[in-house]
Design a protein around this motif. Structure first.
Motif: not given
Length: 66
Positions: A11-24
């Motif tokens: 779950s944390l990996t999925v969330w982290t991947d989503e956060m990394l796709r966001l712009d600053s």
């Protein structure tokens, strides 16, 4: 216990991947919102001053690079 840990890490990996796709800018907004939610859940006044300062910096997006 290992299975529960695996589920949490997935779950944390999925969330982290989503956060990394966001712009600053969007990521900064998400971090600020998270800090506000955390303050609703617990009493942040109980944190030591150094911990409170670190949390405030994170909420302000200080950890976000270019």
């Amino acid at each position: 216990r290992i299975r529960e840990m695996l589920l949490m890490l997935e779950s944390l990996t999925v969330w982290t991947d989503e956060m990394l796709r966001l712009d600053s800018e969007t990521l900064t907004k998400v971090l600020k919102l998270g800090a506000k939610i955390q303050k609703l859940i617990r009493d942040d006044n109980s944190l030591p001053a150094a911990d409170q300062a670190a949390q405030d910096n994170l909420a302000a997006g200080a950890m976000i690079g270019p």
